[in-house]
Scaffold this motif. Sequence first.
Motif, PDB file in Angstrom:
ATOM      1  N   ARG A 241       0.876  -1.327   0.104  1.00 51.98           N
ATOM      2  CA  ARG A 241      -0.029  -0.032   0.132  1.00 51.98           C
ATOM      3  C   ARG A 241       0.798   1.350   0.007  1.00 51.98           C
ATOM      4  O   ARG A 241       0.511   2.480  -0.633  1.00 51.98           O
ATOM      5  N   ALA A 242       2.063   1.076   0.512  1.00 49.76           N
ATOM      6  CA  ALA A 242       2.723   2.367   0.797  1.00 49.76           C
ATOM      7  C   ALA A 242       3.519   2.624  -0.850  1.00 49.76           C
ATOM      8  O   ALA A 242       3.650   3.817  -1.136  1.00 49.76           O
ATOM      9  N   ILE A 243       3.770   1.464  -1.411  1.00 43.88           N
ATOM     10  CA  ILE A 243       4.689   1.760  -2.707  1.00 43.88           C
ATOM     11  C   ILE A 243       3.623   1.979  -4.063  1.00 43.88           C
ATOM     12  O   ILE A 243       4.069   2.124  -4.828  1.00 43.88           O
ATOM     13  N   GLY A 244       2.477   1.626  -3.817  1.00 45.38           N
ATOM     14  CA  GLY A 244       1.388   1.710  -4.905  1.00 45.38           C
ATOM     15  C   GLY A 244       1.455   0.577  -5.749  1.00 45.38           C
ATOM     16  O   GLY A 244       2.444  -0.360  -5.885  1.00 45.38           O
ATOM     17  N   PRO A 245       0.016   0.374  -6.513  1.00 47.96           N
ATOM     18  CA  PRO A 245      -0.002  -0.679  -7.167  1.00 47.96           C
ATOM     19  C   PRO A 245       1.213  -0.936  -8.457  1.00 47.96           C
ATOM     20  O   PRO A 245       1.450  -1.869  -8.688  1.00 47.96           O
ATOM     21  N   GLN A 246       1.319   0.318  -9.004  1.00 48.57           N
ATOM     22  CA  GLN A 246       2.503  -0.043 -10.302  1.00 48.57           C
ATOM     23  C   GLN A 246       3.709  -0.702  -9.616  1.00 48.57           C
ATOM     24  O   GLN A 246       4.043  -1.469 -10.442  1.00 48.57           O
ATOM     25  N   GLN A 247       4.214  -0.041  -8.622  1.00 53.60           N
ATOM     26  CA  GLN A 247       5.327  -0.481  -8.139  1.00 53.60           C
ATOM     27  C   GLN A 247       5.494  -2.067  -7.656  1.00 53.60           C
ATOM     28  O   GLN A 247       6.084  -2.785  -7.763  1.00 53.60           O
ATOM     29  N   VAL A 248       4.009  -2.479  -7.268  1.00 53.20           N
ATOM     30  CA  VAL A 248       3.984  -3.826  -6.783  1.00 53.20           C
ATOM     31  C   VAL A 248       4.122  -4.681  -8.268  1.00 53.20           C
ATOM     32  O   VAL A 248       4.712  -5.715  -8.166  1.00 53.20           O
ATOM     33  N   ALA A 272      -0.098  -7.082 -14.974  1.00 56.34           N
ATOM     34  CA  ALA A 272      -0.371  -5.898 -15.475  1.00 56.34           C
ATOM     35  C   ALA A 272      -1.391  -5.501 -16.620  1.00 56.34           C
ATOM     36  O   ALA A 272      -1.939  -4.607 -16.992  1.00 56.34           O
ATOM     37  N   ALA A 273      -1.582  -6.830 -17.314  1.00 56.36           N
ATOM     38  CA  ALA A 273      -2.761  -6.762 -18.184  1.00 56.36           C
ATOM     39  C   ALA A 273      -3.988  -6.407 -17.592  1.00 56.36           C
ATOM     40  O   ALA A 273      -4.991  -5.781 -18.036  1.00 56.36           O
ATOM     41  N   VAL A 274      -4.240  -7.197 -16.387  1.00 60.33           N
ATOM     42  CA  VAL A 274      -5.453  -6.860 -15.796  1.00 60.33           C
ATOM     43  C   VAL A 274      -5.668  -5.431 -15.338  1.00 60.33           C
ATOM     44  O   VAL A 274      -6.590  -4.726 -15.453  1.00 60.33           O
ATOM     45  N   ALA A 275      -4.599  -5.009 -14.738  1.00 60.56           N
ATOM     46  CA  ALA A 275      -4.530  -3.716 -14.287  1.00 60.56           C
ATOM     47  C   ALA A 275      -4.953  -2.445 -15.163  1.00 60.56           C
ATOM     48  O   ALA A 275      -5.430  -1.523 -14.982  1.00 60.56           O
ATOM     49  N   ALA A 276      -4.300  -2.932 -16.454  1.00 52.33           N
ATOM     50  CA  ALA A 276      -4.436  -1.807 -17.612  1.00 52.33           C
ATOM     51  C   ALA A 276      -6.103  -1.845 -18.285  1.00 52.33           C
ATOM     52  O   ALA A 276      -6.357  -1.100 -19.221  1.00 52.33           O
ATOM     53  N   GLN A 277      -6.703  -3.051 -17.998  1.00 56.61           N
ATOM     54  CA  GLN A 277      -8.021  -2.985 -18.585  1.00 56.61           C
ATOM     55  C   GLN A 277      -8.865  -1.986 -18.338  1.00 56.61           C
ATOM     56  O   GLN A 277      -9.181  -1.558 -17.171  1.00 56.61           O
ATOM     57  N   PRO A 278      -9.556  -1.100 -19.373  1.00 50.23           N
ATOM     58  CA  PRO A 278     -10.421  -0.050 -18.995  1.00 50.23           C
ATOM     59  C   PRO A 278     -11.732  -0.716 -18.442  1.00 50.23           C
ATOM     60  O   PRO A 278     -12.636   0.072 -17.670  1.00 50.23           O
ATOM     61  N   ALA A 279     -12.025  -1.784 -18.849  1.00 43.51           N
ATOM     62  CA  ALA A 279     -13.318  -2.478 -18.564  1.00 43.51           C
ATOM     63  C   ALA A 279     -13.359  -2.563 -16.839  1.00 43.51           C
ATOM     64  O   ALA A 279     -12.516  -2.996 -16.132  1.00 43.51           O
ATOM     65  N   GLU A 311      -3.109 -12.565   3.043  1.00 42.62           N
ATOM     66  CA  GLU A 311      -2.786 -11.461   2.563  1.00 42.62           C
ATOM     67  C   GLU A 311      -2.231 -11.271   1.442  1.00 42.62           C
ATOM     68  O   GLU A 311      -2.358 -10.171   0.841  1.00 42.62           O
ATOM     69  N   ALA A 312      -1.841 -12.190   0.647  1.00 38.63           N
ATOM     70  CA  ALA A 312      -1.220 -12.329  -0.638  1.00 38.63           C
ATOM     71  C   ALA A 312      -2.564 -11.882  -1.576  1.00 38.63           C
ATOM     72  O   ALA A 312      -2.141 -11.139  -2.606  1.00 38.63           O
ATOM     73  N   MET A 313      -3.539 -12.347  -1.371  1.00 36.78           N
ATOM     74  CA  MET A 313      -4.772 -12.086  -2.215  1.00 36.78           C
ATOM     75  C   MET A 313      -5.018 -10.614  -1.997  1.00 36.78           C
ATOM     76  O   MET A 313      -5.269  -9.907  -2.997  1.00 36.78           O
ATOM     77  N   ALA A 314      -5.027  -9.891  -0.886  1.00 32.46           N
ATOM     78  CA  ALA A 314      -5.145  -8.682  -0.739  1.00 32.46           C
ATOM     79  C   ALA A 314      -4.027  -7.826  -1.605  1.00 32.46           C
ATOM     80  O   ALA A 314      -4.474  -6.695  -2.379  1.00 32.46           O
ATOM     81  N   ILE A 315      -2.826  -8.155  -1.591  1.00 31.05           N
ATOM     82  CA  ILE A 315      -1.896  -7.651  -2.230  1.00 31.05           C
ATOM     83  C   ILE A 315      -2.288  -7.644  -4.025  1.00 31.05           C
ATOM     84  O   ILE A 315      -2.155  -6.697  -4.461  1.00 31.05           O
ATOM     85  N   GLU A 316      -2.481  -8.662  -4.328  1.00 30.07           N
ATOM     86  CA  GLU A 316      -2.895  -8.963  -5.835  1.00 30.07           C
ATOM     87  C   GLU A 316      -4.063  -7.889  -6.074  1.00 30.07           C
ATOM     88  O   GLU A 316      -3.958  -7.320  -7.103  1.00 30.07           O
ATOM     89  N   ALA A 317      -5.256  -8.223  -5.193  1.00 32.11           N
ATOM     90  CA  ALA A 317      -6.375  -7.399  -5.515  1.00 32.11           C
ATOM     91  C   ALA A 317      -6.072  -5.880  -5.762  1.00 32.11           C
ATOM     92  O   ALA A 317      -6.684  -5.029  -6.309  1.00 32.11           O
ATOM     93  N   PHE A 318      -4.942  -5.339  -4.519  1.00 28.43           N
ATOM     94  CA  PHE A 318      -4.444  -4.001  -4.651  1.00 28.43           C
ATOM     95  C   PHE A 318      -4.001  -3.703  -5.887  1.00 28.43           C
ATOM     96  O   PHE A 318      -4.094  -2.629  -6.863  1.00 28.43           O
ATOM     97  N   ALA A 319      -2.949  -4.565  -6.387  1.00 24.33           N
ATOM     98  CA  ALA A 319      -2.185  -4.141  -7.610  1.00 24.33           C
ATOM     99  C   ALA A 319      -3.148  -4.247  -8.852  1.00 24.33           C
ATOM    100  O   ALA A 319      -2.690  -3.376  -9.749  1.00 24.33           O
ATOM    101  N   VAL A 320      -4.148  -5.152  -8.885  1.00 23.27           N
ATOM    102  CA  VAL A 320      -4.940  -5.177  -9.987  1.00 23.27           C
ATOM    103  C   VAL A 320      -6.088  -4.441 -10.006  1.00 23.27           C
ATOM    104  O   VAL A 320      -6.693  -4.212 -11.264  1.00 23.27           O
ATOM    105  N   GLY A 321      -6.424  -3.494  -9.067  1.00 19.37           N
ATOM    106  CA  GLY A 321      -7.469  -2.882  -8.774  1.00 19.37           C
ATOM    107  C   GLY A 321      -8.799  -3.772  -8.937  1.00 19.37           C
ATOM    108  O   GLY A 321     -10.057  -3.384  -9.323  1.00 19.37           O
ATOM    109  N   ALA A 322      -8.786  -4.518  -8.168  1.00 25.58           N
ATOM    110  CA  ALA A 322      -9.977  -5.727  -7.834  1.00 25.58           C
ATOM    111  C   ALA A 322     -10.502  -4.891  -6.433  1.00 25.58           C
ATOM    112  O   ALA A 322      -9.702  -4.995  -5.531  1.00 25.58           O
TER     113      ALA A 322
END
Lengths: 614, 357
Positions: A241-248, A272-279, A311-322
């Motif tokens: 959360r401190a470094i932000g999704p892109q850095q993760v 990266a592919a999921v995070a970049a989806q506009p939908a 915890e790992a799911m929470a990190i991934e969700a944060f990274a991909v914007g879910a």
Amino acid sequence: MDLHVIGPLATPAERAAVDAILGPAESGWRGGVRDTGIDGHVARGGHAARSRRDLLIPALHAIQSRIGWISQPALNYVCKRLTVPPAEAWGVATFYALFATSARPPVVAHVCDDLACRLAGSDDLCADLERTMGLAGVPDHDGERTWLRSPCLGVCERAPAAMITIAGTVPQATVAAPVDAAGIAARIGPDGGGRTEHRDHPVPQAGQPGLRLLARIGVVDPTSLDAYLASGGFRALERARAIGPQQVIDEVTAANLVGRGGAAFPTGRKWAAVAAQPALPHYLVCNADESEPGTFKDRVLMEGDPFAVVEAMAIEAFAVGATKAYLYIRGEYPLAEARIADAIARSRDAGLLGDLDIELRRGAGAYICGEETALFESIEGKRGEPRNKPPFPVEVGLFGKPTAVNNVETLVNVLQIVGIDGGAAAYRAIGTDGSTGPKLFCVSGNVTNAGVYEVEFGVTLGQLLAMAGGVPGGRTLKAVLLGGAAGVFVGPEALDTPLTFEATRAIGATLGSGVVLVFDETADMAGALTRIARFFRDESCGQCVPCRVGTVRQEELLARLASGAAAAHGRRDDELALLRELGQVMRDASICGLGQTASSAIESALRRPEMVAL
Amino acid sequence: MSGDGLSMDRDPAGVANVPHAGEPPAAQPLTDILLRPAARPSRIPQPPARPEPALVEITIDGSPVSVPAGSTILEACRAEGIDTPTLCYLENLTPVNVCRVCVVEVTGSRVLVPACSRRVEAGMEVQTDSDRVRLSRRMVMELLGSSVDLSTAPAAAGYIERYEADPERYGPPARTAAPGERDAHEAGHHHPPATDAAETVLQPVKVDNELYIRDYSKCILCYKCVEACGEDAQNTFAIAVAGRGFDARISTESAVPLPDSACVYCGNCIGVCPTGALMFKSEFEMRGAGTWDESAQTVTETICPYCGVGCVLELHVQDNTIVTVTSPLDSSVTEGHLCVKGRFGFQFVQNRGPRQG
Ligand SMILES: Cc1cc2nc3c(=O)[nH]c(=O)nc-3n(C[C@H](O)[C@H](O)[C@H](O)COP(=O)(O)O)c2cc1C
Ligand code: SF4
Ligand code: SF4
Ligand code: SF4
Ligand code: FES
């Protein structure tokens, strides 16, 4: 759509089971009590009900575990509640092996007769049960109990295994392993219910220094959030959360982490592919269906370190914007399911998950639902039929939205990478250039100390087997099944092969899901191949011709070879040629990985007369 | 806006100037003409022009081809006159790509791809007749031919010949299932294989109503009937795929007979079934009696007399008797789909008994 529902009404118990999942029926339209005040002349149901279609399988689970089987009236009641056409619901209920659509006793022993359990005597166990309880599936004299054969239950380190399910107002599911016929009889007998299992440790390395993925297992109380926090838990999420999704995402990409579910796809690229989806919305799915015969690492992680998965799911969700995530766990993992449910609840109640909602979904006995798109279908309340790709899940996934799917072990690796500054570089330094990081292997079969082992990529097969104490009783090694039923048999010459993606690929093998199933000189290889053929026949979803019919023909052919019928008719060479052609059409023309790999292990063994003579 | 015949801004006062009917037309003063209501539109309004889809360059069997972006490989092959076998594909249904007889080789793809649903991409190199393609198509036909009765599926028989498939080499067919046996198979319950025969889907015909029969011995599980009954046409959802693997089958809810099911007898499932598994009872009975003779049939196109939709019917007539009714796939009104009245309501036409009171 005009729902057409016939037949008698569901019993109060059936309705209560469904209502426990869906809430009480609010009107006569939805199967509740007709009340002119509420119902009037207004139609209800419609879109609001249909949008809850994804609750179909949880509702079927509720009936199954309350009553022991799903009657037509019970199915109809669910259909009314969710506005699902009864024919479709029937199609779904009949797809899953853990759902009975004809009367079945409430107490069932699901006895594993798959590869590792065969090596531990499950054939004798089943023969004993046939003698004492009658044929599989036949109810006992008072109609209270029966037993069934089951594919791999994912407890290979303690084979032979059985799962006992007891339907009722307080349904029970337990796994007993190792177990014999007397043990099963005692557990399913009139006062056998509720017995808790004493479990040996599945992780022989437990407590050893230097472990990364298994560090907490057998050391830190898996039911205590405080213990998890005290052992460094949730610091990786905090840093993320401190470094932000892109850095993760950048760090996961830089670490060269690839998926541990079998397909070895680069994890950072997927995120990266999921995070970049506009939908929107984006979804995250943790694949905990682990049904590949011989695989049990995800179970060990979920039972022994469930907060790490959360915890790992929470990190991934944060990274991909879910903000919505699902964890889909196979239906045969009651303890892991309970631990994960508990870990999700405790983490959420402690406010650690932020706005993330993690929903736990239980599979119902279908190996194919581990395939990511079949898994989506299953979460959506449908038959687990894989979709055609493209489009890929990162674009069109769960509920048609961009979805990141990851295996449990993949996720737990993320904590190693994101947990500390410079974690990615440190992670990349582990293993080889082509395969970075620590890796879990599921060692079982004819070995002294079966269990999950953590090694660094690059350890050879021989070194791994030595860690597990080698083949017991001074016998010699005949074959190792690498990667599970969808994998490849290798012989003793492969002992020097490093266990990396690139080195196994070079010898025509695969790491698959990390299965290392050992067969010694006494093992019945023909029986193992027949069991594999049977597995694919039983687990094919049946959608496409090459796999639906090809797996049947493959099994018949092996039966002809094994029984000597082929040789007796002087057709052995024809049959082997036919087997190769079957393998090719399944590999080339099947929709999904199940059909594409259904002949892989069998063909690899038949190429070696010293391994199996048929 | 006023020149397109669609403008609403005509002068209401002008209405008064319309000459009385029956009066001899006099020479019209200019003001009359100007004040008359605007003429009704003389042409049907067109949808807004859509840009032509861009063309994509691909190669098929080595020849360069330009096809509209968004086409499937199948459409590209058809435009090139390359005959691609299909079983589960139909123009008016969503592709399910399950039969896999249409597979082609695409350079760079690890596995073969279904032509019926894969869309072209610029630079794609497609091979439609490579050894791999031929082997897969042959094997798909062998697998179907050895497990399903294809005797009323002419297209399938053609593919078996074209790809030299030999369904016999899997052994003689195993025994025919008892009534209801296949419907009762539960997922995951294993049926051990025979060592001297090939498992099939052979089973007794389901004859449970007066309009059509279901002979699932002939079912290749192409999903077409399910799509036609459900989302793609009828929206009745009376049938679905049940069971798993080789036990998968088309089924009503709990496998009840059709009259107890949600079926409304539109017959759209019959219309799309490629194998004759679903058949008019009239045809089924004539085949049984040995009197079915397609060469002696005429097809008359007409409009359904029942309601105002105006569905196009094709009456198949043998010996001056309507034997089946279909509707053309390319009809803009029906897309091949009808309702129970158009499909089955033809008995009165040929009621040759004595006139009732
Ligand atoms: C037949 C079949 C079964 C599969 N079963 C599993 C499984 O049980 N668990 C899993 O993580 N992946 C399984 N996979 C792979 C998934 O489709 C998917 O690739 C994986 O979950 C992606 O996660 P990863 O990138 O972290 O490995 C299976 C694939 C196939 C074709
Ligand atoms: S390959 Fe097998 S499991 Fe996969 S879609 Fe086809 S029939 Fe289903
Ligand atoms: S006749 Fe119509 S409603 Fe009945 S099963 Fe066929 S498509 Fe569905
Ligand atoms: S009944 Fe006919 S349309 Fe339906 S799946 Fe079978 S072959 Fe296809
Ligand atoms: S026609 Fe393409 S898969 Fe059936």
